[in-house]
Design a protein around this motif. Structure first.
Motif, PDB file in Angstrom:
ATOM      1  N   SER A   1     -53.699  68.296  -4.540  1.00 42.23           N
ATOM      2  CA  SER A   1     -53.705  66.875  -4.880  1.00 42.23           C
ATOM      3  C   SER A   1     -53.798  66.631  -6.387  1.00 42.23           C
ATOM      4  O   SER A   1     -54.530  67.312  -7.093  1.00 42.23           O
ATOM      5  CB  SER A   1     -54.882  66.183  -4.193  1.00 42.23           C
ATOM      6  OG  SER A   1     -55.013  64.842  -4.648  1.00 42.23           O
TER       7      SER A   1
ATOM      8  N   ASN B   1     -50.912  55.486  -0.007  1.00 43.22           N
ATOM      9  CA  ASN B   1     -51.768  55.932  -1.119  1.00 43.22           C
ATOM     10  C   ASN B   1     -53.182  55.367  -1.031  1.00 43.22           C
ATOM     11  O   ASN B   1     -54.081  55.846  -1.729  1.00 43.22           O
ATOM     12  CB  ASN B   1     -51.146  55.538  -2.459  1.00 43.22           C
ATOM     13  CG  ASN B   1     -49.946  56.391  -2.803  1.00 43.22           C
ATOM     14  OD1 ASN B   1     -49.832  57.524  -2.350  1.00 43.22           O
ATOM     15  ND2 ASN B   1     -49.034  55.850  -3.602  1.00 43.22           N
TER      16      ASN B   1
ATOM     17  N   GLY C   1     -51.668  60.753   0.356  1.00 45.21           N
ATOM     18  CA  GLY C   1     -50.631  59.829  -0.046  1.00 45.21           C
ATOM     19  C   GLY C   1     -49.405  60.553  -0.583  1.00 45.21           C
ATOM     20  O   GLY C   1     -48.971  61.565  -0.023  1.00 45.21           O
ATOM     21  N   SER C   2     -48.886  60.062  -1.677  1.00 47.36           N
ATOM     22  CA  SER C   2     -47.678  60.634  -2.275  1.00 47.36           C
ATOM     23  C   SER C   2     -47.973  61.639  -3.380  1.00 47.36           C
ATOM     24  O   SER C   2     -47.060  62.089  -4.073  1.00 47.36           O
ATOM     25  CB  SER C   2     -46.818  59.502  -2.870  1.00 47.36           C
ATOM     26  OG  SER C   2     -46.428  58.590  -1.864  1.00 47.36           O
ATOM     27  N   TRP C   3     -49.247  61.999  -3.528  1.00 46.90           N
ATOM     28  CA  TRP C   3     -49.657  62.765  -4.707  1.00 46.90           C
ATOM     29  C   TRP C   3     -50.000  64.223  -4.364  1.00 46.90           C
ATOM     30  O   TRP C   3     -51.141  64.633  -4.447  1.00 46.90           O
ATOM     31  CB  TRP C   3     -50.849  62.096  -5.386  1.00 46.90           C
ATOM     32  CG  TRP C   3     -50.701  60.611  -5.532  1.00 46.90           C
ATOM     33  CD1 TRP C   3     -51.389  59.656  -4.871  1.00 46.90           C
ATOM     34  CD2 TRP C   3     -49.802  59.918  -6.406  1.00 46.90           C
ATOM     35  NE1 TRP C   3     -50.989  58.398  -5.267  1.00 46.90           N
ATOM     36  CE2 TRP C   3     -50.015  58.531  -6.212  1.00 46.90           C
ATOM     37  CE3 TRP C   3     -48.849  60.326  -7.338  1.00 46.90           C
ATOM     38  CZ2 TRP C   3     -49.305  57.554  -6.907  1.00 46.90           C
ATOM     39  CZ3 TRP C   3     -48.131  59.351  -8.022  1.00 46.90           C
ATOM     40  CH2 TRP C   3     -48.365  57.994  -7.811  1.00 46.90           C
TER      41      TRP C   3
ATOM     42  N   ALA D   1     -55.445  58.118  -0.371  1.00 50.01           N
ATOM     43  CA  ALA D   1     -55.511  59.223  -1.332  1.00 50.01           C
ATOM     44  C   ALA D   1     -56.819  59.140  -2.120  1.00 50.01           C
ATOM     45  O   ALA D   1     -57.005  58.250  -2.947  1.00 50.01           O
ATOM     46  CB  ALA D   1     -54.310  59.175  -2.274  1.00 50.01           C
TER      47      ALA D   1
ATOM     48  N   ALA E   1     -53.970  63.121  -7.152  1.00 49.38           N
ATOM     49  CA  ALA E   1     -54.127  61.679  -6.974  1.00 49.38           C
ATOM     50  C   ALA E   1     -54.723  61.015  -8.218  1.00 49.38           C
ATOM     51  O   ALA E   1     -55.798  61.410  -8.678  1.00 49.38           O
ATOM     52  CB  ALA E   1     -55.006  61.388  -5.767  1.00 49.38           C
TER      53      ALA E   1
END
Length: 357
Positions: free
Chosen positions: A80, A257, A166-168, A260, A82
């Protein structure tokens, strides 16, 4: 799964988290059968732009066995990064350059490769197998493999989305001769949880998504600022705003997200102060030595001084800051013609804003 195998899986996960990974999953080497055809179609469309190595390594990318015939299983891992701050906040600070969140800390290649090697050594000692480790630079389709291993799903922006991160997520992989059937239980692939949401597609400043789950890299700001070596097409320059390395827009707006947690972030990716909001004036003044000094230990170092100054010149042209004109005029005589052209464009834009804008 026998008790001994269950314990091996449990200890593998524990070791991975000890080494800084926030996600781990396993899958058979043939668990992403559609990858080859999707890659073929994407390359045939020309959407990869100047990334010719994607064509050159297509056969090895089509499946794990295309790269290493002996592979039986893939261990997918995520780390991660994030962000604690809003990645889009600098959009209202045109005198500063925006660097993608992933590049504000340590070079992920180095961090992940070190952790992967440590985990690989542990696995060899515990289970006995041959293996290979990969992160980003090898011809490995990390995202579909991570999806098959249950880490998340490829969202409409084509990046992996995780319920927990999330997207991280940075992705890495270990290919091994270990059979997942008798040794480790395969992960359960995620189904896509995007629903009717199109936030990522709508957020793209350059309309780089011709359709959900499809990316045209030639229109993507990340591609244009990092991979593309020549002059950036004029049609995209204004949309770039003050983005000088990458773009977080499609990732940052993803509703997933909200799950996250920055506490899961590997501390190596805590942003360096000098990379969170660099002044365009400082970037325009960079020479080779200055560039290497500032971006040492960062993934940004791979693009070199000329591409960074090219990007900064375009951001300066979009800044509405006429105080940058003297620096830009000096750069119109830069030895690199791509830098010189970008600087000339910026000077013209700042000198006649009512006409050019």
């Amino acid at each position: 799964m026998s008790e001994s195998k269950a314990k091996l899986r449990e200890r593998l996960e524990e070791k991975a988290r000890e080494l800084g990974f926030s996600a781990i999953g396993v899958a058979r080497a043939d668990a992403a059968p559609k990858t080859a055809e999707r890659l073929r179609e994407w390359l045939a469309s020309g959407a990869h732009g100047d990334m010719l190595w994607m064509e050159e390594t297509a056969e090895r990318r089509r499946s794990p066995a295309g790269l290493w015939p002996e592979v039986r299983s893939v261990i997918s891992l995520g780390m991660s990064y994030a962000p604690a701050a809003d990645p889009l906040a600098l959009g209202s600070a045109p005198e500063h350059g925006r660097i993608s969140v992933y590049a504000q800390g340590a070079d992920y290649h180095d961090v992940i490769k070190k952790a992967l090697k440590a985990l690989a050594r542990w696995l060899v000692e515990e289970a006995g197998c041959d293996l290979k480790v990969f992160v980003d630079t090898a011809p490995v389709m990390e995202k579909p493999l991570a999806e098959a291993a249950g880490l998340g799903w490829q969202g409409k922006h084509t990046n992996l989305v995780s319920r927990n991160d999330g997207s991280w997520l940075f992705l890495g992989a270990i290919y091994t001769t270990l059979e997942l059937g008798p040794e480790l239980e395969p992960g359960v692939p995620h189904r896509v949880h995007c629903g009717s949401c199109n936030a990522c597609l709508a957020a793209c400043p350059t309309d780089a998504f011709p359709a959900p789950f499809r990316l045209d890299a030639r229109r993507c700001i990340s591609y244009l600022t990092i991979e593309h070596k020549g002059p950036i097409p004029h049609e995209f320059r204004q949309a770039m705003g003050n983005r000088i390395y990458g773009c977080d827009d499609c990732l940052a707006v993803c509703p997933w997200n909200r799950f996250a947690d920055t506490a899961r972030r590997n501390q190596a990716f805590v942003p360096r102060a000098e990379l969170t909001a660099p002044a365009l004036a400082d970037l325009l003044a960079l020479d080779d030595a200055g560039f290497r000094k500032i971006f040492a230990g960062s993934p940004i170092k791979r693009i070199g001084r000329n591409r960074m100054v090219r990007n900064a010149a375009i951001a300066a042209g979009n800044s509405g800051q006429p105080t940058l004109i003297p620096q830009l005029e000096a750069l119109t005589r830069d030895p690199d013609p791509v830098v010189a052209e970008a600087a000339s464009w910026a000077v013209e834009r700042l000198s006649a804003p009512a006409i050019v804008r």
